[in-house]
Every structure is written in C-alpha cells, then in structure tokens.
Design a protein around this motif. Structure first.
Motif, PDB file in Angstrom:
ATOM      1  N   PHE A   1       0.671  -1.308  -0.045  1.00 16.69           N
ATOM      2  CA  PHE A   1       0.039   0.042   0.107  1.00 16.69           C
ATOM      3  C   PHE A   1       0.899   1.274  -0.016  1.00 16.69           C
ATOM      4  CE2 PHE A   1      -2.203  -3.560   1.864  1.00 16.69           C
ATOM      5  CZ  PHE A   1      -3.787  -3.288   1.056  1.00 16.69           C
ATOM      6  N   GLU A   2       2.027   1.065   0.510  1.00 16.30           N
ATOM      7  CA  GLU A   2       3.076   2.115   0.452  1.00 16.30           C
ATOM      8  C   GLU A   2       4.115   2.172  -0.763  1.00 16.30           C
ATOM      9  OE1 GLU A   2       2.748   4.903   2.427  1.00 16.30           O
ATOM     10  OE2 GLU A   2       0.998   3.799   3.339  1.00 16.30           O
ATOM     11  N   LEU A   3       4.589   3.082  -1.236  1.00 13.84           N
ATOM     12  CA  LEU A   3       5.613   2.896  -2.269  1.00 13.84           C
ATOM     13  C   LEU A   3       6.899   2.428  -1.972  1.00 13.84           C
ATOM     14  CD1 LEU A   3       4.623   6.013  -4.325  1.00 13.84           C
ATOM     15  CD2 LEU A   3       3.606   3.858  -4.398  1.00 13.84           C
ATOM     16  N   GLU A   4       7.550   2.670  -1.081  1.00 12.39           N
ATOM     17  CA  GLU A   4       8.756   2.544  -0.759  1.00 12.39           C
ATOM     18  C   GLU A   4       8.943   1.054  -0.276  1.00 12.39           C
ATOM     19  OE1 GLU A   4      11.997   4.083  -1.369  1.00 12.39           O
ATOM     20  OE2 GLU A   4      10.351   5.641  -1.949  1.00 12.39           O
ATOM     21  N   PRO A   5       8.224   0.479   0.584  1.00  9.15           N
ATOM     22  CA  PRO A   5       8.300  -0.921   0.680  1.00  9.15           C
ATOM     23  C   PRO A   5       8.315  -1.737  -0.538  1.00  9.15           C
ATOM     24  CG  PRO A   5       7.105  -0.104   2.271  1.00  9.15           C
ATOM     25  CD  PRO A   5       7.118   1.039   1.468  1.00  9.15           C
ATOM     26  N   LEU A   6       7.307  -1.395  -1.651  1.00  6.76           N
ATOM     27  CA  LEU A   6       7.233  -1.844  -2.679  1.00  6.76           C
ATOM     28  C   LEU A   6       8.570  -1.905  -3.614  1.00  6.76           C
ATOM     29  CD1 LEU A   6       5.847  -3.582  -4.937  1.00  6.76           C
ATOM     30  CD2 LEU A   6       4.710  -1.419  -5.826  1.00  6.76           C
ATOM     31  N   VAL A   7       9.281  -0.694  -3.563  1.00  9.06           N
ATOM     32  CA  VAL A   7      10.473  -0.305  -4.453  1.00  9.06           C
ATOM     33  C   VAL A   7      11.308  -1.318  -3.859  1.00  9.06           C
ATOM     34  CG1 VAL A   7      12.258   1.356  -5.016  1.00  9.06           C
ATOM     35  CG2 VAL A   7       9.845   1.923  -5.011  1.00  9.06           C
ATOM     36  N   GLU A   8      11.533  -1.571  -2.583  1.00  9.15           N
ATOM     37  CA  GLU A   8      12.732  -2.332  -1.952  1.00  9.15           C
ATOM     38  C   GLU A   8      12.376  -3.837  -2.209  1.00  9.15           C
ATOM     39  OE1 GLU A   8      15.413  -1.335  -0.388  1.00  9.15           O
ATOM     40  OE2 GLU A   8      14.479   0.704  -0.968  1.00  9.15           O
ATOM     41  N   ALA A   9      11.210  -4.109  -2.174  1.00  8.62           N
ATOM     42  CA  ALA A   9      10.927  -5.358  -2.564  1.00  8.62           C
ATOM     43  C   ALA A   9      11.376  -5.767  -4.025  1.00  8.62           C
ATOM     44  CB  ALA A   9       9.400  -5.841  -2.509  1.00  8.62           C
ATOM     45  N   ILE A  10      11.018  -5.176  -4.957  1.00  2.00           N
ATOM     46  CA  ILE A  10      11.248  -5.081  -6.348  1.00  2.00           C
ATOM     47  C   ILE A  10      12.824  -5.389  -6.826  1.00  2.00           C
ATOM     48  CG2 ILE A  10      11.189  -4.064  -8.659  1.00  2.00           C
ATOM     49  CD1 ILE A  10       8.639  -2.607  -7.869  1.00  2.00           C
ATOM     50  N   ILE A  11      13.355  -4.486  -6.113  1.00  2.00           N
ATOM     51  CA  ILE A  11      14.824  -4.335  -6.159  1.00  2.00           C
ATOM     52  C   ILE A  11      15.583  -5.561  -5.425  1.00  2.00           C
ATOM     53  CG2 ILE A  11      16.840  -3.167  -5.161  1.00  2.00           C
ATOM     54  CD1 ILE A  11      15.427  -0.585  -5.634  1.00  2.00           C
ATOM     55  N   CYS A  12      14.876  -6.211  -4.592  1.00  5.96           N
ATOM     56  CA  CYS A  12      15.223  -7.429  -3.851  1.00  5.96           C
ATOM     57  C   CYS A  12      14.516  -8.545  -4.417  1.00  5.96           C
ATOM     58  CB  CYS A  12      15.355  -7.425  -2.570  1.00  5.96           C
ATOM     59  SG  CYS A  12      16.091  -6.026  -1.509  1.00  5.96           S
ATOM     60  N   VAL A  13      14.103  -8.611  -5.697  1.00  7.07           N
ATOM     61  CA  VAL A  13      13.123  -9.607  -5.993  1.00  7.07           C
ATOM     62  C   VAL A  13      13.814 -11.051  -6.096  1.00  7.07           C
ATOM     63  CG1 VAL A  13      13.307  -9.338  -8.582  1.00  7.07           C
ATOM     64  CG2 VAL A  13      11.213 -10.351  -7.476  1.00  7.07           C
ATOM     65  N   PRO A  14      14.900 -11.299  -6.177  1.00  7.64           N
ATOM     66  CA  PRO A  14      15.736 -12.621  -6.538  1.00  7.64           C
ATOM     67  C   PRO A  14      15.527 -13.376  -5.283  1.00  7.64           C
ATOM     68  CG  PRO A  14      17.295 -11.018  -7.678  1.00  7.64           C
ATOM     69  CD  PRO A  14      16.121 -10.057  -6.584  1.00  7.64           C
ATOM     70  N   LYS A  15      15.398 -12.651  -4.018  1.00  5.55           N
ATOM     71  CA  LYS A  15      15.269 -13.384  -2.749  1.00  5.55           C
ATOM     72  C   LYS A  15      13.857 -13.265  -2.372  1.00  5.55           C
ATOM     73  CE  LYS A  15      19.377 -10.898  -1.582  1.00  5.55           C
ATOM     74  NZ  LYS A  15      19.793  -9.610  -1.070  1.00  5.55           N
ATOM     75  N   GLU A  16      13.070 -12.287  -2.748  1.00  3.35           N
ATOM     76  CA  GLU A  16      11.796 -11.876  -2.199  1.00  3.35           C
ATOM     77  C   GLU A  16      10.576 -12.893  -3.233  1.00  3.35           C
ATOM     78  OE1 GLU A  16      10.977 -10.823   0.638  1.00  3.35           O
ATOM     79  OE2 GLU A  16      13.255 -10.565   0.881  1.00  3.35           O
ATOM     80  N   ALA A  17      10.831 -13.187  -4.488  1.00  3.79           N
ATOM     81  CA  ALA A  17       9.972 -13.475  -5.435  1.00  3.79           C
ATOM     82  C   ALA A  17       8.911 -14.730  -5.027  1.00  3.79           C
ATOM     83  CB  ALA A  17      10.555 -13.978  -6.577  1.00  3.79           C
ATOM     84  N   PRO A  18       7.556 -14.538  -4.861  1.00  2.94           N
ATOM     85  CA  PRO A  18       6.722 -15.631  -4.343  1.00  2.94           C
ATOM     86  C   PRO A  18       7.011 -16.968  -5.295  1.00  2.94           C
ATOM     87  CG  PRO A  18       5.371 -14.236  -5.726  1.00  2.94           C
ATOM     88  CD  PRO A  18       6.772 -13.396  -5.528  1.00  2.94           C
ATOM     89  N   PRO A  19       6.719 -18.237  -4.604  1.00  2.00           N
ATOM     90  CA  PRO A  19       7.127 -19.244  -5.389  1.00  2.00           C
ATOM     91  C   PRO A  19       6.067 -19.490  -6.408  1.00  2.00           C
ATOM     92  CG  PRO A  19       6.329 -19.776  -3.297  1.00  2.00           C
ATOM     93  CD  PRO A  19       6.319 -18.205  -3.274  1.00  2.00           C
TER      94      PRO A  19
END
Length: 189
Positions: free
Chosen positions: A145-163
């Motif tokens: 719902f907030e932009l910065e946490p989403l940006v961080e998740a996108i940048i860290c996607v190799p570790k955070e991507a859902p299975p």
C-alpha cells in the motif's frame, strides 16, 4: 543510481532484470508511475516496461522516461505486444485488477500487487484493496500500500519472489475441488 540509504540493485554486473508494471486498462495510476520512476533511478541496467493506462498524462508517466534507456512506457500496448512483454517479464508489478491477477496466477508468473485506493481517488471503491488482501492471504502474494516498501521488494526480488509454481499448483487443486463440488451439486438436482 543508489542514493544515501538506498542500496544498489541486488543484481550487480551485466544481468538485467526484466520487470513489467501494469496500471490496468481503465485509468492512469500515478502511484505506480512513481514506483517505476524510483526503480528506474536505482536500477538503470534493468529492462522496465510500464503500461500506464489509457489517458495517462504527465502525472501518471514516470519523469525519468528520457533518462532511462531501458524503460518502455505506453498508455496501452496492443494485445499481442502486451502478451510478449508479459512472457518476457521475470516479475510483474500490477494494480489489483482481476484480469492481471488471474493471468499471473494461471501462468505462474511472480508478481507483486499495488492496489488502487478509493481514498486516493484512484478508483471508485476499494474492491482492489479487498481483492489484493484476499489473493495475498490465499496465495501468499505480496501486497503493498506504500511505495517505498514495494520499491525495496522489487529491487530485492531474487530473494523475495513468491514461489510461482506453488501458486499455480494451488490454483489447479482449487479448480479441481470446485469442479468436483459443482458436479456433485448438479448431480444432486
């Protein structure tokens, strides 16, 4: 570029992430544009595609379009082109429209959700919030719902991507169970 307090993209070197951002087909989505802009600034080597929505104006288009060589922005892409862009994407960042959510789930495409919010005049009501929360609860797909946490998740996607494969298998199980229940109901009539 990484600024003070902002780590660089998680993927150094020649590897470039391919991310599709989609605002849907009804309205522009300025908050999504800000996410695209921030990711583009921090990850200039990534290939980013933003389908900004029909009628997208300057307020809904990233300000870095000319500065980021690997950013492709359009209000809408023709269906065949959108399909190709979707297939190429390693991650989809989407509003919480059912068409995109089902497409991501059915094709086991990793994705994050940024639902449009009525309180910000991005939609008529909060059905996208409700849909995103239900998808997140049922399938574990991250909703933001907030932009910065989403940006961080996108940048860290190799570790955070859902299975993604687990999501697809869960959907198939649910469809089979629903079909059995429906057939039982029809046979009992």
């Amino acid at each position: 570029m990484a600024g003070a307090g902002n780590p660089p993209c998680a993927l150094p070197g020649p590897f470039a992430m391919n991310v599709l951002f989609t605002a849907g087909t009804q309205f522009p989505f300025a908050r999504m544009a800000r996410v695209v802009e921030r990711v583009a600034e921090r990850c200039p080597e990534w290939r980013l595609v933003f389908q900004a929505g029909p009628g997208a104006s300057d307020s809904a288009l990233p300000g870095c379009t000319t500065a980021h060589a690997n950013l492709n922005v359009a209000p809408m892409f023709p269906q065949e082109e959108f399909e190709a862009l979707f297939q190429q994407a390693e991650l989809v960042v989407t509003h919480a429209g059912m068409g995109n959510l089902l497409l991501c789930l059915e094709r086991a495409k990793p994705f994050f959700m940024l639902p449009r919010l009525a309180s910000l005049r991005e939609h008529r009501n909060d059905h996208q919030r409700d849909t995103a929360e239900a998808i997140s609860e049922r399938y574990g797909v991250p909703v933001f719902f907030e932009l910065e946490p989403l940006v961080e998740a996108i940048i860290c996607v190799p570790k955070e991507a859902p299975p993604a494969l687990v999501l697809r298998e869960a959907i198939e199980r649910e469809r089979r169970a629903f079909a059995k229940r429906l057939n039982s109901l029809v046979e009992s009539l």
